[in-house]
Design an enzyme around this catalytic site. Structure first.
Site, PDB file in Angstrom:
ATOM      1  N   CYS A  32       0.859  -1.271   0.086  1.00 27.54           N
ATOM      2  CA  CYS A  32       0.111  -0.004  -0.041  1.00 27.54           C
ATOM      3  C   CYS A  32       0.889   1.211   0.083  1.00 27.54           C
ATOM      4  CB  CYS A  32      -0.923  -0.017   1.292  1.00 27.54           C
ATOM      5  SG  CYS A  32      -0.119  -0.047   2.843  1.00 27.54           S
ATOM      6  N   HIS A  81      17.823  -3.194   3.422  1.00 28.32           N
ATOM      7  CA  HIS A  81      16.443  -2.613   3.393  1.00 28.32           C
ATOM      8  C   HIS A  81      15.287  -3.604   3.231  1.00 28.32           C
ATOM      9  CE1 HIS A  81      13.366   0.052   1.919  1.00 28.32           C
ATOM     10  NE2 HIS A  81      13.124  -0.660   1.185  1.00 28.32           N
TER      11      HIS A  81
END
Length: 427
Positions: A32, A81
């Site tokens: 999202c 990450h």
């Protein structure tokens, strides 16, 4: 939002990237609040430019429009990450659990499409393992923080009271709808599930959490009755438009309607906000609620970072070990080349040598080279487990000229013939 990838779009994107020359492996993670590409490439600059152009083409915009929104990590920074994302440390809501499932599905899709290879396979498995450790060994996920739970809290705050007397409509029957239903059930609310694709999935959710399931073509009638609508489909287009909503609001006798849009791209046309009696909250508003509740989990996030560092170190050691075997092989090839060249350069020194003796000489020369390389080979293999192993590998490659594009300069290696000195004693 325009870069959000449905499963179909992700499949096409992976195929296009994998077919290009500088890209050997590819995976795409789309949630999202992010769309990320993980690539194993031979030319980082060319691959980055290609990936940018491919993403822009997918979104139907110019590459220059994306530049300000881009971030790029390389090497171990990219691995860190992804590990942080899978652990919920770089998510919209700190510690959210659903991101791990999204990373897993992204990896599985790339795997099925044949877009991954040994490096991305190890990277994603390591990231998922790190995420599991963080959730098992810390309390960062305590209380089940998630976008849907924050959305339910936002609905309660917006309406200024309990939700158990409200009629809640969930549009979509995927993971987000399931988590929203769970958060609603905890507050004693039964929802109406609207399936945009799989009606059987909506029936299953209704059986588990109470409420009823309806088909997508019943959405207009359900909107007339609802107090709260939470939409979270994977549709590439708006499913609630302004014109239709105006007609439905006219039939509601002035009752207000709260719309919460958790979909990316949006399910609800932003112009619906102009319709009288309608309030809309999107994922940005939900994130504000989530950030307000994140304070108690920050200490756990620091513990999680240490766990990630441990898992990342394991991945980094594995990555460095990939250089060991090619380096050992290249070192032995270089030794064989030198042996062959020295034998050839000195072939005239033993013209009278028989075939058997010549073979023995060649075997002995290769054995000497192998013995010389034996100890360096052992130490090089052990270096894969050491923190500075990559430095040792780099030193060996430099000393032996293994990365040189041309043969190292060398003069002829003449072998001085072994002569027996004439001795007066006849020996």
């Amino acid at each position: 939002e325009r870069l959000a990838l449905t499963e179909g779009k992700a499949t096409g994107l992976l195929g296009e990237l994998k077919a290009s020359e500088p890209i050997g492996e590819a995976a795409a993670v789309s949630t999202c609040n992010r769309t990320e590409l993980y690539l194993v490439v031979s030319d980082p600059v060319a691959a980055e430019s290609l990936a940018l152009g491919t993403l822009a083409g997918e979104a139907g915009i110019r590459p220059t429009e994306l530049v300000e929104s881009l971030y790029s990590y390389r090497g171990i920074e990219a691995a860190h990450h992804l590990f942080s994302v899978a652990a919920g440390l770089d998510s919209m809501i700190l510690g959210e659990a659903e991101i791990q499932g999204q990373v897993k599905r992204a990896y599985e899709l790339a795997l099925v499409e044949g877009a991954t290879g040994p490096i991305l396979n190890r990277l994603f498995r390591g990231a998922l393992a790190a995420g599991k450790r963080v959730r098992t060994e810390t309390r960062i996920g305590e209380g089940g923080p998630s976008v849907p739970s924050a959305a339910v809290e936002l609905a309660q705050a917006s309406l200024g009271g309990g939700l158990n007397s409200r009629r809640v409509l969930l549009v979509g029957a995927g993971e987000t709808a399931e988590l929203t239903a769970r958060a609603l059930a905890a507050k004693g609310v039964e929802a109406v599930f609207v399936a945009n694709r799989r009606y059987d999935r909506a029936i299953g959710l209704a059986d588990r959490f109470g409420g009823i399931a309806v088909r997508f073509d019943e959405l207009p009638a359900q909107l007339e009755q609802a107090d709260i609508v939470v939409s979270s489909t994977n549709s590439p287009h708006h499913i609630i438009e302004r014109e239709e909503l105006e007609l439905m609001m006219a039939a509601r006798d002035g009752r207000p309607l709260l719309l919460i849009d958790l979909a990316v791209p949006r399910d609800i046309d932003p112009a619906c906000l102009e319709v009288e009696g309608v309030s809309i909250h999107d994922v940005d508003a939900v994130q504000m609620i989530a950030e307000r509740n994140a304070g108690g989990r920050e200490a756990e996030a620091r513990r999680a970072e240490r766990l990630i560092a441990s898992e990342l170190n394991r991945f980094e050691r594995w990555l460095e070990s990939l250089e060991v075997l090619p380096t050992v092989a290249a070192m032995r090839v270089r030794a064989d080349e030198i042996v062959a060249r020295v034998l050839e350069e000195n072939a005239g020194s033993w013209k009278n040598l028989g075939a058997e003796d010549s073979a023995r000489l060649q075997a002995m020369a290769r054995a000497i080279a192998s013995r010389i390389l034996y100890e360096p080979t052992l130490r090089l293999k052990r270096s894969a487990e050491e923190e500075d192993g990559y430095l040792q590998i780099a030193a060996v490659r430099g000393l032996f000229g293994l990365d040189a594009t041309n043969e190292p300069e060398a003069g002829e290696a003449n072998v001085t013939p072994i002569r027996r000195e004439d001795r007066g004693d006849g020996r």
